[in-house]
Scaffold this active site. Structure first.
Site, PDB file in Angstrom:
ATOM      1  N   SER A  93       0.950  -1.375   0.049  1.00 46.21           N
ATOM      2  CA  SER A  93      -0.076  -0.318   0.228  1.00 46.21           C
ATOM      3  C   SER A  93       0.600   1.398  -0.102  1.00 46.21           C
ATOM      4  CB  SER A  93      -1.069  -0.183   1.007  1.00 46.21           C
ATOM      5  OG  SER A  93      -1.720  -1.393   1.249  1.00 46.21           O
TER       6      SER A  93
HETATM    7  N1  SAM Z   1      -0.678  -4.626   4.061  1.00 43.05           N
HETATM    8  C1  SAM Z   1       0.214  -5.270   3.145  1.00 43.05           C
HETATM    9  C2  SAM Z   1       1.545  -4.729   3.226  1.00 43.05           C
HETATM   10  O1  SAM Z   1       1.828  -3.897   4.028  1.00 43.05           O
HETATM   11  O2  SAM Z   1       1.887  -5.196   2.238  1.00 43.05           O
HETATM   12  C3  SAM Z   1      -0.764  -4.583   1.853  1.00 43.05           C
HETATM   13  C4  SAM Z   1      -1.068  -5.618   1.147  1.00 43.05           C
HETATM   14  S1  SAM Z   1      -2.394  -5.128  -0.005  1.00 43.05           S
HETATM   15  C5  SAM Z   1      -3.207  -3.881  -0.565  1.00 43.05           C
HETATM   16  C6  SAM Z   1      -3.833  -6.460  -0.287  1.00 43.05           C
HETATM   17  C7  SAM Z   1      -3.684  -7.914   0.407  1.00 43.05           C
HETATM   18  O3  SAM Z   1      -4.612  -8.329   0.634  1.00 43.05           O
HETATM   19  C8  SAM Z   1      -2.699  -9.132  -0.718  1.00 43.05           C
HETATM   20  O4  SAM Z   1      -1.950  -9.587  -0.523  1.00 43.05           O
HETATM   21  C9  SAM Z   1      -3.984 -10.199  -0.930  1.00 43.05           C
HETATM   22  O5  SAM Z   1      -3.556 -11.236  -1.437  1.00 43.05           O
HETATM   23  C10 SAM Z   1      -4.782  -9.802   0.737  1.00 43.05           C
HETATM   24  N2  SAM Z   1      -5.905 -10.232   0.564  1.00 43.05           N
HETATM   25  C11 SAM Z   1      -7.203 -10.354   0.175  1.00 43.05           C
HETATM   26  N3  SAM Z   1      -8.469 -10.754   0.944  1.00 43.05           N
HETATM   27  C12 SAM Z   1      -7.726 -11.697   1.315  1.00 43.05           C
HETATM   28  C13 SAM Z   1      -8.155 -12.326   2.101  1.00 43.05           C
HETATM   29  N4  SAM Z   1      -9.654 -12.755   1.968  1.00 43.05           N
HETATM   30  N5  SAM Z   1      -7.797 -12.819   3.779  1.00 43.05           N
HETATM   31  C14 SAM Z   1      -6.833 -12.463   3.859  1.00 43.05           C
HETATM   32  N6  SAM Z   1      -5.751 -11.560   2.582  1.00 43.05           N
HETATM   33  C15 SAM Z   1      -6.492 -10.903   1.832  1.00 43.05           C
END
Ligand code: SAM
Length: 217
Positions: A65
């Site tokens: 992000s």
């Molecule tokens: N917090 C992260 C970082 O600091 O890099 C941001 C990651 S990205 C914006 C969002 C993440 O949410 C992705 O890696 C995606 O695979 C994960 N994601 C999406 N749906 C999810 C779910 N139901 N449970 C867990 N993770 C999920």
């Protein structure tokens, strides 16, 4: 393996200035951003991008992000030392490190198996050891609930009540809610077993939340 030199620290310092000018005022959040080498989460070829205030691809269709977004969500979450925090969407692990710098005990869950494996290996090498989980965080983590804070870092179609149920009284849920393209930041504070206060903030653009209470697959 991880080099953090004066040039990186200089770039980080100006990133902190940028996000503080954009309205982030919590000193502890700014100090955590100042401390954590965001370029460790990037391939060598892309280090120059690490200290721009923008999101960046981390593979598997996912992103780390934007620093302002990380700071905005963290500031809203109002993390106190010792808080038990669930992060839904571990991704690169950067946000998780910020939460740990603020003194939280972090439970972090990731839906994408390759990312989960990669980040689970890397964070301990940087000295950060949260509790790692692989699976669908849209359902929370009932076995380890309640949590003082829950942070969702992917865009949800609605606020899953199952997450609100896993908060302590006084606990907060920060979650972007909207379409799979644009979401409004929502902060829910649970004030009693059945009552909560909902506040809405600016619009952001997150990758979609997957799973049972997300945008399916
Ligand atoms: N917090 C992260 C970082 O600091 O890099 C941001 C990651 S990205 C914006 C969002 C993440 O949410 C992705 O890696 C995606 O695979 C994960 N994601 C999406 N749906 C999810 C779910 N139901 N449970 C867990 N993770 C999920």
């Amino acid at each position: 393996m991880f080099e953090d030199n004066y040039r990186h620290r200089g770039m980080r310092n100006s990133l902190v200035r940028t996000i503080s000018e954009k309205g982030i005022s919590n000193e502890k959040v700014l100090a955590a951003i100042e401390k954590i080498p965001r370029h460790f989460f990037f391939e060598n070829a892309f280090v120059e991008h690490a200290y721009q205030d923008k999101a960046f691809p981390i593979g598997h269709g996912q992103t780390i992000s934007q620093p302002y977004t990380v700071a905005f969500q963290t500031q809203l979450l109002d993390v106190k030392k010792g808080d038990k925090v669930l992060e839904v969407g571990m991704g690169s692990g950067y946000q998780c490190c910020i939460l740990m710098e603020l003194g939280a005990k972090v439970y972090t869950i990731e839906y994408n198996k390759s990312l989960y494996q990669k980040t689970k290996k890397m964070l301990p090498q940087m000295g950060y050891v949260p509790l790692f989980f692989y699976g669908d965080g849209s359902k929370g983590l009932a076995k380890f609930a309640p949590f003082d804070k829950i942070l969702v870092t992917a865009g949800a179609p609605y606020v899953p009540s199952i997450l609100v149920n896993q908060l302590t009284i006084g606990g907060k849920l920060v979650i972007p809610v909207g379409t799979d393209q644009h979401q409004r930041m929502v902060c829910i504070t649970k004030i009693s077993k059945n009552d909560f206060v909902k506040k809405e903030f600016d619009y952001f653009s997150f990758v979609p939340l997957r799973g049972k209470h997300g945008w399916k697959n």
